[in-house]
Motif scaffolding. Structure first.
Motif, mmCIF file in Angstrom:
data_model
loop_
_atom_site.group_PDB
_atom_site.id
_atom_site.type_symbol
_atom_site.label_atom_id
_atom_site.label_comp_id
_atom_site.label_asym_id
_atom_site.label_seq_id
_atom_site.Cartn_x
_atom_site.Cartn_y
_atom_site.Cartn_z
ATOM 1 N N ASN A 103 1.835 4.688 1.443
ATOM 2 C CA ASN A 103 1.915 4.939 2.883
ATOM 3 C C ASN A 103 0.690 5.647 3.449
ATOM 4 O O ASN A 103 0.228 5.328 4.551
ATOM 5 C CB ASN A 103 3.170 5.758 3.195
ATOM 6 N N SER A 104 0.166 6.617 2.720
ATOM 7 C CA SER A 104 -0.930 7.420 3.278
ATOM 8 C C SER A 104 -2.241 6.652 3.396
ATOM 9 O O SER A 104 -3.152 7.106 4.100
ATOM 10 C CB SER A 104 -1.149 8.671 2.424
ATOM 11 N N ASN A 113 -11.740 3.257 3.490
ATOM 12 C CA ASN A 113 -12.400 3.797 4.679
ATOM 13 C C ASN A 113 -11.767 5.126 5.075
ATOM 14 O O ASN A 113 -10.622 5.404 4.739
ATOM 15 C CB ASN A 113 -12.278 2.806 5.840
ATOM 16 N N ASN A 114 -12.545 5.911 5.828
ATOM 17 C CA ASN A 114 -12.056 7.198 6.325
ATOM 18 C C ASN A 114 -11.439 8.024 5.193
ATOM 19 O O ASN A 114 -10.312 8.525 5.306
ATOM 20 C CB ASN A 114 -11.043 6.979 7.445
ATOM 21 N N LYS A 125 -2.335 3.242 4.195
ATOM 22 C CA LYS A 125 -2.172 2.081 5.069
ATOM 23 C C LYS A 125 -3.068 2.201 6.294
ATOM 24 O O LYS A 125 -3.149 3.246 6.927
ATOM 25 C CB LYS A 125 -0.709 1.952 5.503
ATOM 26 N N GLY A 126 -3.753 1.120 6.615
ATOM 27 C CA GLY A 126 -4.667 1.105 7.737
ATOM 28 C C GLY A 126 -6.060 1.584 7.403
ATOM 29 O O GLY A 126 -6.985 1.421 8.213
ATOM 30 N N ARG A 127 -6.238 2.183 6.231
ATOM 31 C CA ARG A 127 -7.569 2.664 5.830
ATOM 32 C C ARG A 127 -8.084 1.950 4.588
ATOM 33 O O ARG A 127 -9.291 1.760 4.446
ATOM 34 C CB ARG A 127 -7.518 4.172 5.550
ATOM 35 N N THR A 173 -7.996 -1.417 1.890
ATOM 36 C CA THR A 173 -7.674 -2.837 1.827
ATOM 37 C C THR A 173 -7.928 -3.348 0.410
ATOM 38 O O THR A 173 -9.032 -3.181 -0.119
ATOM 39 C CB THR A 173 -8.529 -3.656 2.808
ATOM 40 N N TYR A 226 0.822 -1.202 0.000
ATOM 41 C CA TYR A 226 0.000 0.000 0.000
ATOM 42 C C TYR A 226 0.860 1.257 0.000
ATOM 43 O O TYR A 226 1.960 1.276 0.565
ATOM 44 C CB TYR A 226 -0.898 0.040 1.248
#
Length: 123
Positions: free
Chosen positions: A61-62, A83-84, A64-66, A68, A59
């Motif tokens: 970097n910006s 998401n977000n 990642k975690g949001r 998938t 992914y």
């Protein structure tokens, strides 16, 4: 010839979610690396996420975690769950296929592209 068709874009408020889909026409892409890229007006096309034939993902970097990236078991559709979402992520989102199954993030390594789907994130 591989044809890719994206769907799922739209207008969403900041903080909201969208799920993009990319369907392959007439074949599976089990041996390909599939990627999502985006391009905002006046900017270059940029990497968002990739998934290789072994399921390895990567992914930007910006996101990642949001975001998938995933694919269905039949390897006919690739998804990008977002998401977000942020206003600066407004862009046209493209699905792409690297038929050699590499794990590169640069657009130039991708052989086939869809027409894209517009994502607009409002404040």
């Amino acid at each position: 010839q591989v044809q890719l068709v994206e769907s799922g874009g739209g207008l969403v408020q900041a903080g909201g979610s969208l799920r993009l889909s990319c369907a392959a026409s007439g074949r599976t892409f089990s041996s390909y690396t599939m990627g999502w890229f985006r391009q905002a007006p006046g900017k270059e096309r940029e990497f968002v996420a990739i998934i290789s034939r072994g399921g390895r993902t990567n992914y930007e970097n910006s996101v990642k975690g949001r975001f998938t990236i995933s694919r269905d078991n039949a390897w006919t559709t690739v998804y990008l769950q977002m998401n977000n979402l942020k206003t600066e992520e407004t862009a046209r989102y493209y699905c792409a296929a690297d038929i050699y199954g590499r794990h590169y993030m640069e657009p130039r390594y991708y052989d086939y592209w869809g027409q894209g789907t517009q994502v607009t994130v409002s404040s």
